[in-house]
Design an enzyme around this catalytic site. Structure first.
Site, PDB file in Angstrom:
ATOM      1  N   THR A  82      75.879  64.762  68.409  1.00 47.51           N
ATOM      2  CA  THR A  82      76.603  64.736  69.685  1.00 47.51           C
ATOM      3  C   THR A  82      76.875  63.296  70.116  1.00 47.51           C
ATOM      4  OG1 THR A  82      75.646  66.841  70.377  1.00 47.51           O
ATOM      5  CG2 THR A  82      76.541  65.442  72.098  1.00 47.51           C
ATOM      6  N   GLY A 219      70.258  64.596  61.685  1.00 45.06           N
ATOM      7  CA  GLY A 219      69.059  64.735  60.859  1.00 45.06           C
ATOM      8  C   GLY A 219      68.475  66.127  60.869  1.00 45.06           C
ATOM      9  N   HIS A 220      68.514  66.816  62.027  1.00 44.82           N
ATOM     10  CA  HIS A 220      67.792  68.095  62.116  1.00 44.82           C
ATOM     11  C   HIS A 220      68.553  69.235  61.442  1.00 44.82           C
ATOM     12  CE1 HIS A 220      69.869  70.520  65.320  1.00 44.82           C
ATOM     13  NE2 HIS A 220      70.399  69.346  65.594  1.00 44.82           N
ATOM     14  N   THR A 256      65.819  50.369  71.314  1.00 41.87           N
ATOM     15  CA  THR A 256      64.925  50.279  70.164  1.00 41.87           C
ATOM     16  C   THR A 256      65.105  51.485  69.252  1.00 41.87           C
ATOM     17  OG1 THR A 256      63.303  49.058  71.491  1.00 41.87           O
ATOM     18  CG2 THR A 256      62.513  50.088  69.448  1.00 41.87           C
ATOM     19  N   CYS A 347      73.981  87.403  73.463  1.00 43.20           N
ATOM     20  CA  CYS A 347      73.231  88.667  73.513  1.00 43.20           C
ATOM     21  C   CYS A 347      72.921  89.009  74.953  1.00 43.20           C
ATOM     22  CB  CYS A 347      71.941  88.548  72.719  1.00 43.20           C
ATOM     23  SG  CYS A 347      72.206  88.557  70.959  1.00 43.20           S
TER      24      CYS A 347
END
Length: 770
Positions: A82, A219-220, A256, A347
């Site tokens: 994102t 990455g996930h 960082t 749902c």
């Protein structure tokens, strides 16, 4: 509050939702923990601890270039896809501000099946940066492939074009070489972003050999932790930092760096780059996995339809629908059987479809019933075997519940008996079954549920006594007639009125006010039709009860199917062209004269998931109704007051409601997952109600809590439970539990509202109960 260590996967869990997120590979987790424990330096520090940290940063960047084929350009570590999408779009639009002035009608193009992060970001920054371009979706064909002719016609005016390498819902991949040709042939300068999130590890990449300007990664989605990703930016592409500060990442992205997350990517990239390591499977192996899963699904769902062509899709994604089953039915079953998949649509009782499948031109039932099953490129044969076995065992429960029919000559003794409420888009379809007589009645059906009804009838060889509507608006389809035609010989012939009442099979019954009404039998009971005009000029109610000597006393009525005359939270509206408030006034008095104030009323809509109501409850909630029943108001005053109420509906946030629904519902009382076992041990006479559907309950039926067997009271049969257990309202305690806590909350609120004194629910449900 639960300890974090108490939150763990369930035993024998099968995870098939890798397109949403993946588990973290042991090598990636080990790298992150090692870095947190021993390589904790700041990469910007000049001492030796910082130098070691910087080596992890730089070596991971080098590996990222290797696995993406990015020999030049920038590789910037981000928090995920994102952020990469935001950065790419802001950079492109910022650079395009001047260009926009030279184009009469500038556009921003994106694929119609893109992840929502792309069009929403385009719209947001187009407005914030005052670009003034039109955000335009590129159509796709039935296979999900972008329309090259549309691109050729529109890209000359484009400031940016956004596509994706592979779709997250269907796995459909795009022809990057073909896209590049058509884009650059018609606009050599347009900035091009390709969302590569679903591609890494599945599709070979050579970014520097393309003219792609921006490529975000996450990455996930590839066995790394959440909160880490990276962005490729072509050497010549404009770039605007969106996070300023300390100048990290060469001044391109301050803050960082997430070194543990980057270290995990390092471990993953090494596995991808190592030709001798088989953690990531070859394309051929992944295709074989898909074939095995597809064969299993075809075996258990004979009418399965795939919503994408495997020839155009990554082998790791299967998107399918089964006619007659909602995505909620299948997902809840799989979740109960500890198989994790995703629904292609929301749902809830408010039905929505998949915008991806809608863009591909798929039918409504496919879009609303879609299930996505996705495994990862590091999946193993053992995991696929386990998944296939679990799927077969789970779907057997659906056959037992008569939700699907198998090709085999099987017979099942369905436990379905009494009243069921089926919800579709907040509309209530009521199905009453007399198991002993093998007879069934359907009231207020919606077309979308016909396949479910047909399967149930075929499975049990029920005799259809009636398919009825309580009312019909001018613009509404004649659903009972449609169902009679679709079901053919399963429906007995007769003389049907516009609401489906078969005048050829009726008898006469006397009601409590000595009026005589038509009735049909179902088992030992009768279903009586009472005219209640007002909401529409043809509105009726159906009374289900036990007649004695030809008379149906108020005390002997089990249920009233009231249509929209009486609703949960108000009186049905009467401001339609076919409405009559004066007639509604008389109808309310008629109804109150033939039923008791505590007779269960079953409406045609359930806007707050409260299932059933009574005249007593609605009189307390709606003063106007109370005044009519008590004869404290005449029809003239009623008409004026009712008109004011109906105007409020039109001006409300829900102007399509068929009644004024204002009632606030008290919250249910929680018994948290960590308290549940001790609560049951410490309290006597407690019934644990598992409110999942029967097929979910059966899918993993060995569950018990504090050595107490659960009682299955499906949410669809909650009204029947209220009727059956009304004498135990004050004498027993009830704890409701379900998959996640949503349905148990609704059940507990309903029981509490209906006078059950000691009712609790378990927030988080089985998902959090250990």
């Amino acid at each position: 509050m639960l300890n974090l260590t108490d939150i763990q996967p369930q035993k024998n869990e099968v995870y098939l939702d890798n397109n949403a997120t993946t588990p973290v590979l042991p090598q990636a987790a080990e790298a992150a923990i090692h870095t947190m424990n021993l390589c904790y330096g700041n990469p910007s520090s000049s001492h030796m601890t910082g130098i070691r940290a910087k080596y992890i940063l730089d070596s991971t960047r080098t590996l990222a270039r290797q696995v993406t084929g990015a020999t030049d350009g920038k590789i910037i570590f981000t928090s995920g896809a994102t952020e990469g999408i935001q950065t790419s779009i802001i950079s492109a639009l910022n650079a395009a501000r001047e260009t926009a002035h030279n184009i009469t009608k500038p556009v921003l193009l994106y694929g119609a099946t893109e992840h929502k992060a792309v069009p929403e970001t385009l719209k947001h920054w187009n407005k914030m940066l005052n670009i003034g371009a039109e955000v335009v979706a590129i159509p796709v064909d039935e296979n999900g492939i972008l329309d090259f002719d549309f691109i050729a016609a529109n890209v000359p005016n484009a400031l940016m074009i956004c596509t994706m390498i592979a779709n997250n819902e269907t796995g459909v991949f795009q022809d990057l070489a073909g896209l590049e040709t058509v884009i650059r042939a018609n606009n050599s300068d347009v900035l091009w972003m390709v969302d590569c999130v679903q591609g890494l590890g599945k599709i070979p990449l050579a970014l520097s050999n393309t003219t792609i300007d921006y490529a975000p990664f996450s990455g996930h989605k590839l066995y790394g932790p959440k909160g880490i990703g990276f962005l490729y930016v072509r050497e010549t592409a404009p770039y605007t930092p969106i996070i300023a500060g300390g100048g990290q990442e060469g001044g391109l992205r301050s803050g960082t760096e997430n070194l543990p997350g980057i270290a995990s990517l390092n471990a993953i990239f090494k596995l991808l780059a190592d030709e001798n390591d088989d953690t990531f499977k070859s394309h051929q192996v992944l295709v074989a996995y898909r074939a095995q899963l597809a064969e299993t699904l075809a075996e258990v769902f004979p009418t399965i339809v795939y919503n994408h062509d495997f020839n155009y899709s990554l082998p790791t994604t299967l998107n399918f629908s089964v006619e007659g089953l909602s995505s909620k039915d299948i997902m809840n079953l799989f979740d109960a059987a500890r198989i994790r998949v995703s629904a292609g649509s929301a749902c809830s009782s408010k039905v929505t479809g998949s915008f991806v499948l809608d863009a591909m031109g798929k039918s409504t039932w496919q879009s609303e019933g879609a299930i996505r099953m996705s495994f990862g490129p590091a999946s193993t044969q053992e995991e696929i075997d386990q998944a296939c076995s679990a799927i077969k065992n789970a779907v057997a429960a659906m056959r037992h519940s008569c939700l699907i029919l198998s090709d085999a000559d099987e017979t099942f003794d369905s436990k379905a008996n009494g009243l069921q409420q089926w919800i579709y888009d907040q509309q209530c379809t009521w199905c009453y079954i007399d198991q002993d007589a093998k007879e069934i009645v359907l009231i207020d059906p919606v077309p979308e549920l016909v396949a479910k009804f047909d399967t149930l009838v075929s499975c049990q060889n029920y005799s259809i006594k009636a398919i009825l509507a309580t009312h019909k608006h001018d613009e509404q389809a004649d659903t009972p007639a449609i169902l009679r035609e679709l079901l053919g010989e399963k429906v007995p012939a007769g003389d049907f009125d516009q609401l489906g009442w078969n005048n050829a099979t009726t008898t006469q019954v006397t009601l409590a006010n000595d009026s005589v009404a038509s009735a049909i039998s179902i088992g030992e009971k009768v279903l009586v039709k009472v005219a209640l005009p007002g909401h529409t000029n043809n509105s009726v109610a159906y009374l289900l009860g036990t007649a004695v000597a030809g008379k149906l006393a108020a005390d002997d009525i089990d249920y009233v199917f009231s249509g929209d005359t009486i609703q949960i939270g108000g009186i049905g509206r009467s401001d339609f062209d076919v409405s009559d408030s004066t007639a509604l006034y008389s109808s309310i008095k008629e109804l109150s004269a033939v039923i008791n104030e505590d007779t269960l009323i079953c409406p045609a809509h359930d806007y707050k998931q409260l299932f059933t109501t009574t005249l007593a409850l609605e009189s307390a909630n709606t003063p106007l109704l109370s005044k009519v029943i008590k004869d404290a108001i005449d029809s003239t005053v009623f008409v004026d007051e009712k008109a004011a109420i109906d105007k409020e509906i039109t001006a409300s946030d829900e102007p399509t409601y068929c009644g004024s629904i204002k009632e606030s519902i008290d919250p249910s009382i929680d018994v948290t997952p960590e308290q549940l076992t001790s609560f049951l041990i410490e309290n006597d006479n407690v019934m644990v109600l598992d409110v999942r559907e029967p097929h979910e309950f059966e899918a993993y039926s060995d569950v018990n809590i504090a050595e107490q067997q659960l009682v299955n009271v499906p949410l669809t049969q909650l009204t029947d439970f209220v009727h059956t257990f009304h004498e135990q309202k004050q004498h027993s305690a009830f704890v409701c539990i379900c998959r996640s806590g949503s349905r148990s909350d609704a059940a507990a609120k309903t029981l509490k509202r209906m006078g059950f004194e000691n009712v609790y629910h378990v927030p988080g449900g089985f998902a959090l109960y250990s």
